[in-house]
Design an enzyme around this catalytic site. Structure first.
Site, PDB file in Angstrom:
ATOM      1  N   HIS A 101      -5.953  -0.545 -12.049  1.00  0.00           N
ATOM      2  CA  HIS A 101      -5.177  -1.312 -11.535  1.00  0.00           C
ATOM      3  C   HIS A 101      -5.600  -1.895 -10.166  1.00  0.00           C
ATOM      4  O   HIS A 101      -6.226  -1.364  -9.543  1.00  0.00           O
ATOM      5  CB  HIS A 101      -3.618  -0.760 -11.647  1.00  0.00           C
ATOM      6  CG  HIS A 101      -3.377   0.341 -10.774  1.00  0.00           C
ATOM      7  ND1 HIS A 101      -4.016   1.478 -10.871  1.00  0.00           N
ATOM      8  CD2 HIS A 101      -2.478   0.437  -9.672  1.00  0.00           C
ATOM      9  CE1 HIS A 101      -3.535   2.276  -9.972  1.00  0.00           C
ATOM     10  NE2 HIS A 101      -2.630   1.709  -9.355  1.00  0.00           N
ATOM     11  N   HIS A 126      -3.960  -2.037  -7.227  1.00  0.00           N
ATOM     12  CA  HIS A 126      -3.236  -1.580  -6.097  1.00  0.00           C
ATOM     13  C   HIS A 126      -4.526  -1.096  -4.871  1.00  0.00           C
ATOM     14  O   HIS A 126      -5.426  -0.707  -5.497  1.00  0.00           O
ATOM     15  CB  HIS A 126      -2.416  -0.322  -6.235  1.00  0.00           C
ATOM     16  CG  HIS A 126      -0.982  -0.800  -6.566  1.00  0.00           C
ATOM     17  ND1 HIS A 126      -0.294   0.491  -7.245  1.00  0.00           N
ATOM     18  CD2 HIS A 126      -0.415  -1.904  -6.719  1.00  0.00           C
ATOM     19  CE1 HIS A 126       0.930  -0.248  -7.593  1.00  0.00           C
ATOM     20  NE2 HIS A 126       0.911  -1.561  -7.261  1.00  0.00           N
ATOM     21  N   ASP A 129      -5.051   1.025  -2.826  1.00  0.00           N
ATOM     22  CA  ASP A 129      -5.404   2.381  -2.664  1.00  0.00           C
ATOM     23  C   ASP A 129      -6.256   3.045  -3.784  1.00  0.00           C
ATOM     24  O   ASP A 129      -6.645   4.113  -4.156  1.00  0.00           O
ATOM     25  CB  ASP A 129      -4.219   3.482  -2.615  1.00  0.00           C
ATOM     26  CG  ASP A 129      -3.207   3.582  -3.652  1.00  0.00           C
ATOM     27  OD1 ASP A 129      -3.125   2.326  -4.296  1.00  0.00           O
ATOM     28  OD2 ASP A 129      -2.798   4.420  -3.981  1.00  0.00           O
ATOM     29  N   HIS A 130      -6.479   1.950  -4.847  1.00  0.00           N
ATOM     30  CA  HIS A 130      -7.558   2.027  -5.932  1.00  0.00           C
ATOM     31  C   HIS A 130      -8.801   1.127  -6.130  1.00  0.00           C
ATOM     32  O   HIS A 130      -9.605   1.441  -6.846  1.00  0.00           O
ATOM     33  CB  HIS A 130      -6.728   1.923  -7.259  1.00  0.00           C
ATOM     34  CG  HIS A 130      -5.980   3.209  -7.602  1.00  0.00           C
ATOM     35  ND1 HIS A 130      -6.025   3.989  -8.324  1.00  0.00           N
ATOM     36  CD2 HIS A 130      -4.411   3.221  -6.907  1.00  0.00           C
ATOM     37  CE1 HIS A 130      -4.963   4.857  -8.369  1.00  0.00           C
ATOM     38  NE2 HIS A 130      -3.823   4.565  -7.447  1.00  0.00           N
ATOM     39  N   HIS A 148       3.422   0.615 -14.483  1.00  0.00           N
ATOM     40  CA  HIS A 148       3.305   1.133 -12.969  1.00  0.00           C
ATOM     41  C   HIS A 148       2.931  -0.419 -12.381  1.00  0.00           C
ATOM     42  O   HIS A 148       3.398  -0.656 -11.251  1.00  0.00           O
ATOM     43  CB  HIS A 148       2.293   2.064 -12.694  1.00  0.00           C
ATOM     44  CG  HIS A 148       1.902   2.246 -11.425  1.00  0.00           C
ATOM     45  ND1 HIS A 148       2.663   2.951 -10.407  1.00  0.00           N
ATOM     46  CD2 HIS A 148       0.885   2.020 -10.509  1.00  0.00           C
ATOM     47  CE1 HIS A 148       2.181   2.969  -9.346  1.00  0.00           C
ATOM     48  NE2 HIS A 148       1.013   2.609  -9.458  1.00  0.00           N
ATOM     49  N   ASP A 188      -2.742   5.592 -12.265  1.00  0.00           N
ATOM     50  CA  ASP A 188      -1.458   5.862 -11.981  1.00  0.00           C
ATOM     51  C   ASP A 188      -0.571   5.897 -13.092  1.00  0.00           C
ATOM     52  O   ASP A 188       0.764   5.762 -13.001  1.00  0.00           O
ATOM     53  CB  ASP A 188      -0.846   5.008 -10.874  1.00  0.00           C
ATOM     54  CG  ASP A 188      -1.589   5.530  -9.451  1.00  0.00           C
ATOM     55  OD1 ASP A 188      -2.421   6.314  -9.227  1.00  0.00           O
ATOM     56  OD2 ASP A 188      -1.233   4.680  -8.291  1.00  0.00           O
ATOM     57  N   HIS A 218      -4.003  11.320  -8.180  1.00  0.00           N
ATOM     58  CA  HIS A 218      -3.343  11.640  -7.002  1.00  0.00           C
ATOM     59  C   HIS A 218      -2.972  12.979  -7.079  1.00  0.00           C
ATOM     60  O   HIS A 218      -2.792  13.510  -8.084  1.00  0.00           O
ATOM     61  CB  HIS A 218      -2.004  10.681  -6.774  1.00  0.00           C
ATOM     62  CG  HIS A 218      -1.947   9.420  -6.289  1.00  0.00           C
ATOM     63  ND1 HIS A 218      -2.315   8.930  -5.132  1.00  0.00           N
ATOM     64  CD2 HIS A 218      -2.163   8.226  -7.028  1.00  0.00           C
ATOM     65  CE1 HIS A 218      -2.301   7.815  -5.056  1.00  0.00           C
ATOM     66  NE2 HIS A 218      -2.189   7.128  -6.244  1.00  0.00           N
TER      67      HIS A 218
END
Length: 242
Positions: free
Chosen positions: A58, A60, A62-63, A115, A134, A172
């Protein structure tokens, strides 16, 4: 015949895990959800590997934060077609039923909105591996930022139906906090109690708690165990406030 994949867990940021997947037969390497390029490139350099592909679950940051630097070295990026506008480094948009490959190993794309609106996961049936981003965590699921509980319940039903031996590589280190909520949601679940004793010991020793398995999640994950979309909605709201 395809050989066994080498899968390496790379801690990044405060609680992310980036997954490196290497096929010794083809000498190809894929990185999944590179939040930060530096630890990924250090890990590949130490092993003499070269990354040829990035798979994103996805959009985001942090990915995807490491995409550009890794792509600049020659990797191509595959990720959710539905989020192409939010992943500027994307080369190939993939959807439900599409597949990506590393050597002769095939990963099927499963769309898991909730998400984020276009979240996907990568399922490698022959390798018993699920890269869940996630969507599915150890004893948890992703927050519903862009989707709803009905979508997430559908995701949980689909993932629960995968073979129990499937190894789940989530993105995570949330297991301890997820497990504390699981114990509150299902106080009589002895499997949760037993698992948390292990998790607490692992974290006290500075050890990771993932990957996990579908079987372990079926026994201890209150979201995978939810019996309706309404129950999942209640549990997600309770976890958000826990």
């Amino acid at each position: 015949m395809a050989g066994a994949l080498e899968i390496v867990r790379i801690p990044a940021l405060s609680d992310n895990y980036v997954w490196l997947v290497h096929d010794p037969v083809s000498d190809e390497t894929v990185v999944i959800d590179p939040s930060d390029a530096a630890p990924v490139l250090a890990a590949t350099e130490a092993r003499g590997w070269t990354i040829s592909q990035i798979w994103n679950t996805h959009w985001h940051p942090d990915h995807t934060g490491g995409n550009a630097a890794i792509k600049a070295l020659g990797a191509v990026v595959s990720g959710p077609a539905a989020e192409a506008g939010k992943i500027p480094t994307l080369d190939y948009g993939v959807r439900e039923g599409d597949s990506v490959r590393i050597g002769t190993h095939v990963a099927r794309v499963i769309e898991t909105p909730g998400h984020t609106a276009g979240h996907i996961v990568f399922y490698m049936a022959d390798d018993a591996a699920l890269f869940s981003g996630d969507t599915l965590f150890a004893m948890g699921c992703g927050r519903l930022f862009e989707g709803d509980a009905a979508q997430m319940y559908g995701n949980m039903q689909r993932l629960a139906a995968l073979p129990p031996e499937t190894i789940v590589y989530c993105a995570h280190e949330y297991t301890q906090s997820n497990g504390r909520y699981a114990a509150a949601a299902e106080p009589d679940n002895q499997a949760v109690t037993e698992r948390m004793a292990t998790v607490d010991a692992q974290r006290a020793a500075g050890e990771p708690t993932v990957p996990t398995t579908i079987a372990l999640e079926l026994a201890t994950n209150p979201f995978l165990r939810a019996t309706s979309a309404d129950q999942l909605a209640e549990r997600r709201a309770a976890k958000d406030a826990f």
